[in-house]
Design a protein around this motif. Structure first.
Motif, PDB file in Angstrom:
ATOM      1  N   GLY A 104       0.778  -1.233   0.000  1.00 24.56           N
ATOM      2  CA  GLY A 104       0.000   0.000   0.000  1.00 24.56           C
ATOM      3  C   GLY A 104       0.809   1.281   0.000  1.00 24.56           C
ATOM      4  O   GLY A 104       2.037   1.282   0.005  1.00 24.56           O
ATOM      5  N   VAL A 105       0.073   2.384  -0.009  1.00 26.11           N
ATOM      6  CA  VAL A 105       0.689   3.708  -0.009  1.00 26.11           C
ATOM      7  C   VAL A 105       1.451   3.931   1.287  1.00 26.11           C
ATOM      8  O   VAL A 105       2.591   4.416   1.280  1.00 26.11           O
ATOM      9  N   ALA A 106       0.835   3.584   2.409  1.00 23.95           N
ATOM     10  CA  ALA A 106       1.502   3.767   3.709  1.00 23.95           C
ATOM     11  C   ALA A 106       2.796   2.952   3.773  1.00 23.95           C
ATOM     12  O   ALA A 106       3.804   3.423   4.299  1.00 23.95           O
ATOM     13  N   GLY A 107       2.775   1.746   3.242  1.00 23.97           N
ATOM     14  CA  GLY A 107       3.977   0.921   3.198  1.00 23.97           C
ATOM     15  C   GLY A 107       5.052   1.562   2.331  1.00 23.97           C
ATOM     16  O   GLY A 107       6.237   1.558   2.684  1.00 23.97           O
ATOM     17  N   TRP A 108       4.633   2.134   1.205  1.00 23.05           N
ATOM     18  CA  TRP A 108       5.576   2.818   0.321  1.00 23.05           C
ATOM     19  C   TRP A 108       6.216   4.001   1.040  1.00 23.05           C
ATOM     20  O   TRP A 108       7.425   4.198   0.988  1.00 23.05           O
ATOM     21  N   VAL A 109       5.394   4.796   1.737  1.00 20.91           N
ATOM     22  CA  VAL A 109       5.892   5.961   2.473  1.00 20.91           C
ATOM     23  C   VAL A 109       6.884   5.520   3.556  1.00 20.91           C
ATOM     24  O   VAL A 109       7.958   6.096   3.702  1.00 20.91           O
ATOM     25  N   ALA A 110       6.519   4.471   4.306  1.00 22.35           N
ATOM     26  CA  ALA A 110       7.400   3.982   5.373  1.00 22.35           C
ATOM     27  C   ALA A 110       8.710   3.446   4.803  1.00 22.35           C
ATOM     28  O   ALA A 110       9.789   3.712   5.346  1.00 22.35           O
ATOM     29  N   SER A 111       8.619   2.706   3.714  1.00 19.56           N
ATOM     30  CA  SER A 111       9.824   2.118   3.107  1.00 19.56           C
ATOM     31  C   SER A 111      10.743   3.181   2.520  1.00 19.56           C
ATOM     32  O   SER A 111      11.964   3.076   2.598  1.00 19.56           O
ATOM     33  N   ASN A 112      10.155   4.221   1.922  1.00 21.63           N
ATOM     34  CA  ASN A 112      10.941   5.266   1.265  1.00 21.63           C
ATOM     35  C   ASN A 112      11.234   6.460   2.163  1.00 21.63           C
ATOM     36  O   ASN A 112      11.971   7.364   1.768  1.00 21.63           O
ATOM     37  N   LYS A 113      10.608   6.446   3.351  1.00 20.36           N
ATOM     38  CA  LYS A 113      10.815   7.519   4.339  1.00 20.36           C
ATOM     39  C   LYS A 113      10.659   8.904   3.720  1.00 20.36           C
ATOM     40  O   LYS A 113      11.522   9.772   3.851  1.00 20.36           O
ATOM     41  N   THR A 114       9.547   9.078   3.024  1.00 20.76           N
ATOM     42  CA  THR A 114       9.256  10.352   2.384  1.00 20.76           C
ATOM     43  C   THR A 114       7.756  10.637   2.444  1.00 20.76           C
ATOM     44  O   THR A 114       6.948   9.715   2.568  1.00 20.76           O
ATOM     45  N   MET A 115       7.398  11.906   2.368  1.00 11.90           N
ATOM     46  CA  MET A 115       5.985  12.285   2.401  1.00 11.90           C
ATOM     47  C   MET A 115       5.354  12.032   1.044  1.00 11.90           C
ATOM     48  O   MET A 115       6.037  12.014   0.014  1.00 11.90           O
ATOM     49  N   LEU A 116       4.031  11.884   1.077  1.00 13.20           N
ATOM     50  CA  LEU A 116       3.304  11.663  -0.157  1.00 13.20           C
ATOM     51  C   LEU A 116       1.893  12.195   0.041  1.00 13.20           C
ATOM     52  O   LEU A 116       1.250  11.907   1.053  1.00 13.20           O
ATOM     53  N   ASN A 117       1.411  12.988  -0.899  1.00 17.18           N
ATOM     54  CA  ASN A 117       0.040  13.491  -0.856  1.00 17.18           C
ATOM     55  C   ASN A 117      -0.643  13.056  -2.141  1.00 17.18           C
ATOM     56  O   ASN A 117      -0.245  13.454  -3.233  1.00 17.18           O
ATOM     57  N   ILE A 118      -1.644  12.225  -1.993  1.00 11.83           N
ATOM     58  CA  ILE A 118      -2.336  11.671  -3.155  1.00 11.83           C
ATOM     59  C   ILE A 118      -3.758  12.219  -3.186  1.00 11.83           C
ATOM     60  O   ILE A 118      -4.507  12.077  -2.223  1.00 11.83           O
ATOM     61  N   LYS A 119      -4.115  12.828  -4.295  1.00 15.07           N
ATOM     62  CA  LYS A 119      -5.464  13.408  -4.425  1.00 15.07           C
ATOM     63  C   LYS A 119      -6.521  12.317  -4.547  1.00 15.07           C
ATOM     64  O   LYS A 119      -7.585  12.403  -3.947  1.00 15.07           O
ATOM     65  N   HIS A 120      -6.253  11.296  -5.347  1.00 16.44           N
ATOM     66  CA  HIS A 120      -7.223  10.216  -5.576  1.00 16.44           C
ATOM     67  C   HIS A 120      -6.530   8.870  -5.337  1.00 16.44           C
ATOM     68  O   HIS A 120      -5.989   8.268  -6.263  1.00 16.44           O
ATOM     69  N   ALA A 121      -6.578   8.430  -4.094  1.00 17.14           N
ATOM     70  CA  ALA A 121      -5.846   7.219  -3.694  1.00 17.14           C
ATOM     71  C   ALA A 121      -6.206   6.001  -4.539  1.00 17.14           C
ATOM     72  O   ALA A 121      -5.333   5.215  -4.905  1.00 17.14           O
ATOM     73  N   TYR A 122      -7.486   5.851  -4.869  1.00 16.93           N
ATOM     74  CA  TYR A 122      -7.907   4.664  -5.629  1.00 16.93           C
ATOM     75  C   TYR A 122      -7.304   4.612  -7.033  1.00 16.93           C
ATOM     76  O   TYR A 122      -7.261   3.565  -7.653  1.00 16.93           O
ATOM     77  N   LEU A 123      -6.810   5.728  -7.520  1.00 13.39           N
ATOM     78  CA  LEU A 123      -6.198   5.767  -8.850  1.00 13.39           C
ATOM     79  C   LEU A 123      -4.697   5.506  -8.806  1.00 13.39           C
ATOM     80  O   LEU A 123      -4.066   5.334  -9.846  1.00 13.39           O
ATOM     81  N   ASP A 124      -4.126   5.470  -7.603  1.00 10.67           N
ATOM     82  CA  ASP A 124      -2.685   5.265  -7.450  1.00 10.67           C
ATOM     83  C   ASP A 124      -2.377   3.770  -7.441  1.00 10.67           C
ATOM     84  O   ASP A 124      -3.025   3.002  -6.730  1.00 10.67           O
TER      85      ASP A 124
END
Length: 138
Positions: A104-124
Motif C-alpha cells: 500500500g501507499v503507507a507501506g511505500w511511504v514507510a519504506s521510502n521515508k518520504t511524504m506523499l500526498n495523493i489526491k485520488h488514492a484509488y487511482l494510485d
C-alpha cells in the motif's frame, strides 16, 4: 526410635513447608503475569487515547474525509493502526489492522521515508483497497 520419629516429623514438615513455598511462588508468578498484562493493557489504552486525539485533530486541521496514524513495528516489519472514528462514525469495535511495509501507499511511504500526498488514492497503483475493506470505509 525417638530419633527416627523426630527425623520423620522433620521430613513431613519440610515437605509441607516446601509445598507451601511452591504454592506461594506459583501465586507470586501469576500475580506478576497479571501486573505485566495490566500494564500492557493500560499502555495500549493510553496509546489508543493519544492516537484518537491526534488523528481527530489532524483530520479537522486538514479537512480530509479519513485520516489514520500508522505505527511501525520494526520487529515484524509491519505497519499497524487502529481505526479511529469521529463523532459521526464510531470505529471503537474495530481491531488493530496490520500489514507488511511492502504493501500500500503507507507501506511505500514507510519504506521510502518520504511524504506523499495523493489526491485520488484509488487511482494510485500503490494503493491497497484491502485496508479500506477491513475498516468498512468503502
Amino acid at each position: 526410635g525417638q530419633q527416627s520419629k523426630v527425623r520423620g516429623t522433620q521430613m513431613v514438615n519440610f515437605k509441607i513447608d516446601l509445598s507451601k513455598a511452591q504454592e506461594k511462588r506459583k501465586r507470586q508468578l501469576q500475580y506478576s503475569r497479571e501486573i505485566r498484562s495490566g500494564a500492557k493493557s493500560l499502555h495500549s489504552r493510553e496509546i489508543d487515547s493519544i492516537t484518537r486525539i491526534v488523528v481527530q485533530g489532524f483530520r479537522k486541521l486538514i479537512a480530509c474525509e479519513r485520516c489514520a496514524l500508522f505505527l511501525m513495528d520494526e520487529s515484524e516489519n509491519e505497519l499497524f493502526f487502529k481505526p479511529v472514528g469521529d463523532s459521526d462514525h464510531s470505529n471503537a469495535r474495530l481491531k488493530e489492522i496490520r500489514f507488511p511495509t511492502s504493501s500500500g501507499v503507507a507501506g511505500w511511504v514507510a519504506s521510502n521515508k518520504t511524504m506523499l500526498n495523493i489526491k485520488h488514492a484509488y487511482l494510485d497503483v500503490r494503493f491497497n483497497a484491502d485496508i479500506d475493506k477491513k475498516t468498512g470505509f468503502r
